[in-house]
Scaffold this active site. Structure first.
Site, PDB file in Angstrom:
ATOM      1  N   TYR A  26     109.453  20.573  11.766  1.00 33.32           N
ATOM      2  CA  TYR A  26     109.247  20.799  13.205  1.00 33.32           C
ATOM      3  C   TYR A  26     109.568  19.530  13.997  1.00 33.32           C
ATOM      4  O   TYR A  26     110.268  19.578  15.009  1.00 33.32           O
ATOM      5  CB  TYR A  26     107.804  21.253  13.449  1.00 33.32           C
ATOM      6  CG  TYR A  26     107.411  21.335  14.889  1.00 33.32           C
ATOM      7  CD1 TYR A  26     107.749  22.441  15.660  1.00 33.32           C
ATOM      8  CD2 TYR A  26     106.678  20.312  15.488  1.00 33.32           C
ATOM      9  CE1 TYR A  26     107.376  22.520  16.995  1.00 33.32           C
ATOM     10  CE2 TYR A  26     106.299  20.388  16.810  1.00 33.32           C
ATOM     11  CZ  TYR A  26     106.649  21.493  17.561  1.00 33.32           C
ATOM     12  OH  TYR A  26     106.270  21.558  18.882  1.00 33.32           O
ATOM     13  N   HIS A  30     112.761  18.542  16.806  1.00 33.96           N
ATOM     14  CA  HIS A  30     112.566  18.039  18.167  1.00 33.96           C
ATOM     15  C   HIS A  30     113.219  16.682  18.418  1.00 33.96           C
ATOM     16  O   HIS A  30     113.124  16.145  19.517  1.00 33.96           O
ATOM     17  CB  HIS A  30     111.069  17.982  18.497  1.00 33.96           C
ATOM     18  CG  HIS A  30     110.530  19.308  18.895  1.00 33.96           C
ATOM     19  ND1 HIS A  30     110.209  20.269  17.965  1.00 33.96           N
ATOM     20  CD2 HIS A  30     110.294  19.846  20.112  1.00 33.96           C
ATOM     21  CE1 HIS A  30     109.787  21.338  18.601  1.00 33.96           C
ATOM     22  NE2 HIS A  30     109.835  21.114  19.905  1.00 33.96           N
ATOM     23  N   TYR A  49     106.366  16.909  31.065  1.00 33.69           N
ATOM     24  CA  TYR A  49     105.988  17.717  29.913  1.00 33.69           C
ATOM     25  C   TYR A  49     105.993  16.862  28.651  1.00 33.69           C
ATOM     26  O   TYR A  49     106.987  16.200  28.341  1.00 33.69           O
ATOM     27  CB  TYR A  49     106.991  18.872  29.793  1.00 33.69           C
ATOM     28  CG  TYR A  49     106.769  19.849  28.664  1.00 33.69           C
ATOM     29  CD1 TYR A  49     105.517  20.116  28.148  1.00 33.69           C
ATOM     30  CD2 TYR A  49     107.854  20.533  28.123  1.00 33.69           C
ATOM     31  CE1 TYR A  49     105.340  21.034  27.128  1.00 33.69           C
ATOM     32  CE2 TYR A  49     107.687  21.459  27.103  1.00 33.69           C
ATOM     33  CZ  TYR A  49     106.424  21.701  26.611  1.00 33.69           C
ATOM     34  OH  TYR A  49     106.250  22.613  25.598  1.00 33.69           O
ATOM     35  N   TRP A  85     115.655  29.479  21.223  1.00 33.22           N
ATOM     36  CA  TRP A  85     114.824  28.348  20.789  1.00 33.22           C
ATOM     37  C   TRP A  85     113.564  28.841  20.086  1.00 33.22           C
ATOM     38  O   TRP A  85     113.199  28.356  19.010  1.00 33.22           O
ATOM     39  CB  TRP A  85     114.469  27.455  21.983  1.00 33.22           C
ATOM     40  CG  TRP A  85     113.633  26.281  21.598  1.00 33.22           C
ATOM     41  CD1 TRP A  85     112.272  26.174  21.672  1.00 33.22           C
ATOM     42  CD2 TRP A  85     114.093  25.035  21.055  1.00 33.22           C
ATOM     43  NE1 TRP A  85     111.860  24.944  21.222  1.00 33.22           N
ATOM     44  CE2 TRP A  85     112.964  24.223  20.836  1.00 33.22           C
ATOM     45  CE3 TRP A  85     115.347  24.535  20.748  1.00 33.22           C
ATOM     46  CZ2 TRP A  85     113.047  22.936  20.319  1.00 33.22           C
ATOM     47  CZ3 TRP A  85     115.429  23.246  20.227  1.00 33.22           C
ATOM     48  CH2 TRP A  85     114.289  22.466  20.023  1.00 33.22           C
TER      49      TRP A  85
END
Length: 113
Positions: A26, A30, A49, A85
């Protein structure tokens, strides 16, 4: 829960749960978020964010600011890039085919500005 807004900005915090065995994958995914995904987030009102992780158990916490979180979420849900996504992210999360739908918003009860 009443939404807390300051100067027309809604602060949002949410959590999601990764599968512990998928944490490294994961995080690798990113390292380079698709430019069109970043554009879609900006265009739909996601600001300042950030994502945080507890590597010991896979807890992911997101924090953002927006004018209207429900609207921002709905607009992202209509984007093809978001569907793509989410499909690539789904296998990283516990019990979800769509990570967006598994996120749980947290209630803000204190803020020191």
């Amino acid at each position: 829960m009443p939404e807390v807004q300051r100067d027309g900005v809604e602060r949002v915090c949410f959590r999601m749960q990764l599968k512990p065995e998928r944490i490294a994958d994961y995080l690798k995914a990113h390292e380079v978020v698709w430019p069109e995904m970043l554009d879609a987030l900006r265009e739909t009102g996601w600001r300042d964010y950030s994502l945080f992780i507890d590597r010991t158990d896979g807890l992911v916490v997101g924090v953002l600011e927006t004018e209207d979180y429900e609207r921002a979420q709905a607009e992202m849900a209509r984007r093809d890039v978001n569907a793509r996504w989410q499909a690539t992210m789904a296998d990283y999360f516990v019990g979800s085919e769509n990570p967006d739908s598994s996120s749980r918003r947290l209630e803000e009860y204190f803020h020191l500005a």
